[in-house]
Enzyme design. Structure first.
Site, PDB file in Angstrom:
ATOM      1  N   SER A  37       0.811  -1.223   0.000  1.00 39.35           N
ATOM      2  CA  SER A  37       0.000   0.000   0.000  1.00 39.35           C
ATOM      3  C   SER A  37       0.840   1.266   0.000  1.00 39.35           C
ATOM      4  O   SER A  37       0.399   2.300  -0.502  1.00 39.35           O
ATOM      5  CB  SER A  37      -0.926   0.004   1.221  1.00 39.35           C
ATOM      6  OG  SER A  37      -1.783  -1.107   1.205  1.00 39.35           O
ATOM      7  N   ASP A  51      -8.733  -5.049   3.450  1.00 36.72           N
ATOM      8  CA  ASP A  51      -7.421  -5.680   3.356  1.00 36.72           C
ATOM      9  C   ASP A  51      -7.171  -6.624   4.521  1.00 36.72           C
ATOM     10  O   ASP A  51      -6.694  -7.756   4.348  1.00 36.72           O
ATOM     11  CB  ASP A  51      -6.369  -4.573   3.321  1.00 36.72           C
ATOM     12  CG  ASP A  51      -4.954  -5.089   3.213  1.00 36.72           C
ATOM     13  OD1 ASP A  51      -4.597  -5.667   2.176  1.00 36.72           O
ATOM     14  OD2 ASP A  51      -4.184  -4.892   4.180  1.00 36.72           O
ATOM     15  N   HIS A  86      -6.394 -10.659   4.668  1.00 38.58           N
ATOM     16  CA  HIS A  86      -5.152 -11.176   5.254  1.00 38.58           C
ATOM     17  C   HIS A  86      -5.449 -12.266   6.285  1.00 38.58           C
ATOM     18  O   HIS A  86      -4.692 -13.235   6.416  1.00 38.58           O
ATOM     19  CB  HIS A  86      -4.364 -10.044   5.931  1.00 38.58           C
ATOM     20  CG  HIS A  86      -3.540  -9.223   4.982  1.00 38.58           C
ATOM     21  ND1 HIS A  86      -2.689  -9.774   4.060  1.00 38.58           N
ATOM     22  CD2 HIS A  86      -3.434  -7.869   4.829  1.00 38.58           C
ATOM     23  CE1 HIS A  86      -2.087  -8.814   3.363  1.00 38.58           C
ATOM     24  NE2 HIS A  86      -2.530  -7.642   3.802  1.00 38.58           N
ATOM     25  N   ASP A  90      -5.685   0.031  -3.920  1.00 34.04           N
ATOM     26  CA  ASP A  90      -4.227   0.089  -3.999  1.00 34.04           C
ATOM     27  C   ASP A  90      -3.655  -1.192  -4.590  1.00 34.04           C
ATOM     28  O   ASP A  90      -2.651  -1.174  -5.285  1.00 34.04           O
ATOM     29  CB  ASP A  90      -3.623   0.392  -2.623  1.00 34.04           C
ATOM     30  CG  ASP A  90      -4.242  -0.434  -1.503  1.00 34.04           C
ATOM     31  OD1 ASP A  90      -5.139  -1.267  -1.785  1.00 34.04           O
ATOM     32  OD2 ASP A  90      -3.840  -0.252  -0.337  1.00 34.04           O
ATOM     33  N   HIS A  91      -4.324  -2.310  -4.324  1.00 36.45           N
ATOM     34  CA  HIS A  91      -3.852  -3.601  -4.823  1.00 36.45           C
ATOM     35  C   HIS A  91      -4.960  -4.625  -4.647  1.00 36.45           C
ATOM     36  O   HIS A  91      -6.009  -4.332  -4.055  1.00 36.45           O
ATOM     37  CB  HIS A  91      -2.590  -4.054  -4.068  1.00 36.45           C
ATOM     38  CG  HIS A  91      -2.800  -4.090  -2.579  1.00 36.45           C
ATOM     39  ND1 HIS A  91      -3.534  -5.078  -1.945  1.00 36.45           N
ATOM     40  CD2 HIS A  91      -2.423  -3.231  -1.593  1.00 36.45           C
ATOM     41  CE1 HIS A  91      -3.569  -4.845  -0.655  1.00 36.45           C
ATOM     42  NE2 HIS A  91      -2.919  -3.714  -0.404  1.00 36.45           N
ATOM     43  N   GLU A 131     -10.290   5.984   3.026  1.00 30.33           N
ATOM     44  CA  GLU A 131      -9.814   4.612   2.864  1.00 30.33           C
ATOM     45  C   GLU A 131     -10.627   3.632   3.697  1.00 30.33           C
ATOM     46  O   GLU A 131     -10.857   3.874   4.889  1.00 30.33           O
ATOM     47  CB  GLU A 131      -8.338   4.471   3.287  1.00 30.33           C
ATOM     48  CG  GLU A 131      -7.786   3.069   3.008  1.00 30.33           C
ATOM     49  CD  GLU A 131      -6.713   2.590   3.976  1.00 30.33           C
ATOM     50  OE1 GLU A 131      -6.626   3.156   5.089  1.00 30.33           O
ATOM     51  OE2 GLU A 131      -5.996   1.645   3.631  1.00 30.33           O
TER      52      GLU A 131
END
Length: 607
Positions: free
Chosen positions: A187, A425, A429, A466-467, A420
């Site tokens: 990030s 995320d 994870h 971001d990904h 955000e």
């Protein structure tokens, strides 16, 4: 070529003239010689033929003079053309089955809506008074698809046809996420690219690729200027929101310069970096105004007006006396330099409001509030699914977004806001699709709140990630099958079985901590206290749709990882037409710059 012999002219009729009464039949005459065959040659004509633009058939006819049963070119006596008709209407008649189909009419309507929106979008440079950048951390395409289905199914639909708020935006494209030195990004590098227009290394904040990670001395000369800083320079109000720690990589890339994303407070930094004068990220946030003014001679800015997020521990001394009411740790603060940055911020901005809980948040009057600093958790804010469990209460991402806009739009010069959703995320994870998707749905609601609170004629809204993550939607489940359920194929009611004879889920992970059956648990992070499980499990009696179910993973890792494929980007408002095609992630800054004319106006302000 195809030759058709359709008629013989060998029959000749002899006519005999007669006068007076018929006499008796005479004797047969001598047979004459055989006549010539008539031949017809049909030749298909392709579309675009000079005689038949829509195609058709050329018909040649003539007598077979040489008797070879082939109509040679010299034997053609006549040529005609039968041409296909020109298609002038795609509706009615045979087209009804297509044009009256629901899928057809819905898609046709979407084109009309998109066209109307496109015509309403201002494309001239500098037309955006406000810019809002939404970043779903880890919000890959598969996550968007699964969240869309889940939201639809929660609304009582099959799910696949549902639309998240940003699905309706008129422009979209793809972004390549790699860092300068990494195929699969983090990030820090990706958000730096979006905020500054410059791609950089993995793990560094707001600095160019000439940096050496964790090397304080290498920062000098590599500092980039961000969209938020330019907005400050030109006199706009600014805001930063995250459900992660406000010092985490994505929000930090809007305001900080750091050789390492992990330098969130002074206790995270090596002693030589502190001694060399590098400043931790939390301190940079509180000192943002003076730091920015120090970089540009004569500059006078008023600092960030809205900061909402988690991460109090990086702002408080490592002393239990500074614990707040919903502290989880026995000593909430991490700072080893004794500084209380929350007190320093309040001393700088006496008219500002510092809030730590839902009650304090609700008490903010946006019409009269000049600035606000909200730190709602010791670390990251809670997942949306367990947000209600916070001791003092936390606002939702939608609530924070709506209130931030209400505060920021008090400035007639406009504003820049970054929002955000950091816990998408974290859910991935931890291997929990449930937490990742429920936070994605909340993220979509926050985007919708921003759309409703702003004017599309003067506000550019960009939604991106971001990904991505190694999260998949697989198997052949039938339409409407629960997105968190086991695969049940078309025409069946029982779960499909894999080659090992066991049922399997539609969504899963390529790597990570693997299977967990935690029932009604809503905190994905509980999985970190449990063993990694990566062998196949018999899910026959397991409720995979429960909030506590963690999907199976192929490769055993302590934490599921990011993925390296492109992510989506969606836009509406002035300049949105530039969001199309496949682009480097740094393009996003330049779209915002085109819309708001940040660079030219900042240059003018600094003259």
């Amino acid at each position: 070529m195809k030759t058709l012999k359709i008629l013989s002219l060998s029959i000749l009729v002899a006519l005999t003239g007669c006068d007076g009464d018929d006499g008796s039949d005479g004797t047969n005459g001598t047979n004459g010689t055989n006549g010539l065959n008539s031949l017809v040659l049909q030749t298909p004509l392709a579309v675009g033929n000079a005689n038949c633009l829509n195609g058709g058939v050329q018909i040649d006819s003539g007598l077979d003079d040489n008797g070879n049963n082939t109509l040679d070119a010299g034997e053609i006596d006549a040529t005609e053309f039968v041409c296909a008709p020109t298609i002038t209407n795609a509706s009615g008649g045979a087209a009804d089955v297509t044009s009256t189909n629901t899928w057809f009419t819905q898609a046709k309507r979407r084109v009309e809506i998109a066209q109307n929106r496109a015509e309403a979008i201002e494309i001239a440079k500098g037309q955006a008074k406000n810019v809002i950048l939404f970043v779903g951390d880890g919000l890959g395409i598969s996550t968007i698809t699964a969240a869309r289905i889940m939201a639809g199914q929660q609304a009582g639909l099959a799910g696949e046809e549902y639309e998240l708020s940003f699905d309706k935006f008129p422009y979209s494209g793809f972004v390549k996420t790699y860092n300068v030195d990494a195929q699969t990004p983090d990030s820090a590098g990706t958000m730096t690219a979006m905020m500054s227009g410059v791609k950089t290394d993995v793990g560094v904040i707001g600095v160019a690729e000439g940096i050496s990670r964790s090397d304080c001395a290498s920062v000098a000369g590599q500092e980039l200027v961000t969209a938020l800083e330019m907005a400050e320079i030109v006199g706009k109000s600014t805001g930063v929101i995250s459900t992660a720690r406000i010092t985490h990589a994505t929000p930090a890339a809007t305001y900080a310069k750091s050789a390492d994303r992990n330098w969130e407070d002074v206790s995270d930094m090596p002693a030589d970096a502190v001694a060399a004068g590098c400043e931790d990220i939390a301190s940079q946030l509180v000192n943002f105004e003076s730091n920015l003014e120090a970089r540009f001679a004569g500059l006078d800015v008023d600092g960030i007006e809205v900061m909402f997020g988690g991460g109090r521990r990086h702002f408080l001394p490592k002393d239990a006396a500074f614990n707040t009411g919903d502290a989880v740790s026995s000593v909430e603060g991490d700072r080893t330099d004794g500084r209380d940055l929350t007190a320093e911020w309040q001393a700088k901005y006496s008219a500002g409001q510092y809030v730590i809980d839902q009650a304090g948040f609700d008490a903010i009057n946006p019409a009269t509030t000049e600035r606000v600093f909200g730190l709602f958790n010791e670390s990251h804010m809670l997942y949306e699914a367990n947000r209600s469990e916070d001791a003092l209460g936390e606002p939702s991402l939608t609530e924070m977004t709506a209130k931030a806009i209400d505060v920021l739009d008090n400035n007639d010069e406009g504003f820049f806001l970054m929002v955000e959703s950091g816990r998408i995320d974290h859910g991935h994870h931890a291997g929990s699709a449930y937490n990742a998707l429920t936070d994605t749905i909340e993220f979509a609601k926050a985007v919708d709140a921003a759309v409703k609170a702003t004017n599309p004629e003067d506000t550019l809204i960009i939604v991106t990630a971001d990904h991505s993550h190694v999260f998949t939607i697989a198997g052949y489940p039938k339409r409407g099958n629960p997105i968190l359920g086991k695969v049940v194929s078309v025409g069946n009611e029982e779960p499909s079985l894999a080659a090992d004879g066991l049922p399997y889920t539609t969504v899963g992970y390529t790597n990570g901590r693997g299977f967990k059956d935690l029932g009604n648990e809503t905190d994905a992070d509980v999985a970190y206290s449990m063993e990694v499980v990566n062998d196949r499990q018999d899910l026959t009696t397991v409720n995979t749709e429960s909030s506590g179910f963690h999907q199976e993973a192929l490769i055993p890792l302590s934490s599921e990882t990011h993925a390296g494929e492109d992510v989506g980007v969606y836009a509406m408002g002035p300049g949105a037409h530039l969001v199309t095609g496949t682009n480097e992630q740094s393009l996003i800054f330049h779209v915002m710059n085109h819309a708001a004319d940040f660079v030219a106006q900042a240059d003018e302000a600094l003259e």
